[in-house]
Design a protein around this motif. Structure first.
Motif, PDB file in Angstrom:
ATOM      1  N   HIS A 141       0.812  -1.221   0.000  1.00  0.00           N
ATOM      2  CA  HIS A 141       0.000   0.000   0.000  1.00  0.00           C
ATOM      3  C   HIS A 141       0.844   1.269   0.000  1.00  0.00           C
ATOM      4  O   HIS A 141       0.424   2.299  -0.521  1.00  0.00           O
ATOM      5  CB  HIS A 141      -0.954   0.012   1.200  1.00  0.00           C
ATOM      6  CG  HIS A 141      -2.098  -0.947   1.059  1.00  0.00           C
ATOM      7  ND1 HIS A 141      -3.095  -1.054   2.003  1.00  0.00           N
ATOM      8  CD2 HIS A 141      -2.414  -1.844   0.084  1.00  0.00           C
ATOM      9  CE1 HIS A 141      -3.967  -1.983   1.613  1.00  0.00           C
ATOM     10  NE2 HIS A 141      -3.570  -2.467   0.462  1.00  0.00           N
ATOM     11  N   ARG A 144       1.222   2.974  -3.367  1.00  0.00           N
ATOM     12  CA  ARG A 144       0.111   3.610  -4.063  1.00  0.00           C
ATOM     13  C   ARG A 144       0.424   5.080  -4.343  1.00  0.00           C
ATOM     14  O   ARG A 144       1.058   5.763  -3.538  1.00  0.00           O
ATOM     15  CB  ARG A 144      -1.164   3.495  -3.233  1.00  0.00           C
ATOM     16  CG  ARG A 144      -1.714   2.079  -3.200  1.00  0.00           C
ATOM     17  CD  ARG A 144      -2.909   1.946  -2.283  1.00  0.00           C
ATOM     18  NE  ARG A 144      -3.572   0.651  -2.483  1.00  0.00           N
ATOM     19  CZ  ARG A 144      -4.563   0.199  -1.737  1.00  0.00           C
ATOM     20  NH1 ARG A 144      -5.033   0.945  -0.732  1.00  0.00           N
ATOM     21  NH2 ARG A 144      -5.097  -0.974  -1.985  1.00  0.00           N
ATOM     22  N   TYR A 173      -8.680   0.761  -2.065  1.00  0.00           N
ATOM     23  CA  TYR A 173      -7.955   1.931  -2.558  1.00  0.00           C
ATOM     24  C   TYR A 173      -8.869   3.152  -2.581  1.00  0.00           C
ATOM     25  O   TYR A 173      -8.442   4.273  -2.271  1.00  0.00           O
ATOM     26  CB  TYR A 173      -7.393   1.648  -3.951  1.00  0.00           C
ATOM     27  CG  TYR A 173      -6.271   2.578  -4.391  1.00  0.00           C
ATOM     28  CD1 TYR A 173      -5.807   3.611  -3.569  1.00  0.00           C
ATOM     29  CD2 TYR A 173      -5.678   2.435  -5.637  1.00  0.00           C
ATOM     30  CE1 TYR A 173      -4.783   4.448  -3.973  1.00  0.00           C
ATOM     31  CE2 TYR A 173      -4.648   3.262  -6.051  1.00  0.00           C
ATOM     32  CZ  TYR A 173      -4.215   4.271  -5.226  1.00  0.00           C
ATOM     33  OH  TYR A 173      -3.194   5.105  -5.637  1.00  0.00           O
TER      34      TYR A 173
END
Length: 229
Positions: A141, A144, A173
């Motif tokens: 993550h 991202r 997300y």
């Protein structure tokens, strides 16, 4: 680059840079056209790239370029800057630009964050972040694109009143991006009802990636205003 500089480089927010071999015809077209379409190195003054442009839009991660090209064709008086590190996507975008004779698109074939850092304050009127790499595994993550530092960087280059559109078909997300962008004081989420995020905006252009439905939820569209300082 020093070891210290390397330690502070942002993690890559994208995966592979190339998949299948680029077809010879497409490779030749990219070699011919990309040098002129590429955004020059160094500080960027968008208005110099297209004098008289009504607005300047930025698409981060344009994939195959279908959405970017369609937006450019619909708004020929707007300069659209596109950033994409995936070489096959860049080749596809160059083909769309050439086939449609688009004169209002310029490309950055690399990390969008590098381009954002070179833009002046308040230069952008609209930003699209559509179906970015979801990095679904929890340990990834941090890779991202939408992170607190990215939100700050986008807020800097967007003028007051500018719009940011984020879309994803990965529920986690969507929740993560919504929390991150709402935590940035410069942005205001403009949704007032569920249809505002469940229904594609009127000017949205569906891409091949979106049609594949690779995520774990229906596409969600989040729209934000850049507040005045």
């Amino acid at each position: 680059m020093s070891e210290q500089d390397h330690d502070y480089r942002p993690l890559r927010s994208f995966g592979r840079l190339k998949s299948r071999p680029i077809k010879p015809r497409q490779a030749a077209l990219m070699a011919e056209r990309l040098p002129d379409l590429r955004i020059p190195a160094g500080p960027v003054t968008p208005r110099n790239l297209m004098p008289g442009a009504r607005e300047v839009w930025l698409e981060i991660g344009f994939g195959g370029g279908e959405h970017m090209a369609a937006q450019a064709a619909a708004a020929s008086d707007v300069l659209i800057l596109g950033a994409e590190p995936f070489l096959n996507g860049v080749a596809s975008a160059v083909r769309h630009i050439d086939e449609q004779s688009l004169a209002n698109v310029r490309l950055h074939d690399g990390d969008a964050r590098d381009l954002i850092a070179r833009l002046p304050d308040g230069a952008i009127d609209r930003v699209f972040v559509l179906f970015p790499d979801p990095w679904p595994k929890a340990r990834h993550h941090k890779r991202r694109l939408i992170q607190p530092e990215t939100a700050v960087a986008l807020a800097r280059v967007m003028r007051p009143g500018a719009r940011l559109r984020f879309a994803s078909d990965w529920a986690d997300y969507v929740n993560d991006a919504l929390a991150t962008l709402r935590a940035e004081p410069a942005f205001r989420w403009i949704a007032t009802r569920a249809d505002d995020w469940r229904t594609p905006p009127a000017d949205h252009v569906t891409t091949r990636y979106e049609e594949k439905r690779l995520g774990d939820c229906a596409p969600v569209f989040l729209e934000f205003d850049r507040r005045a300082d």
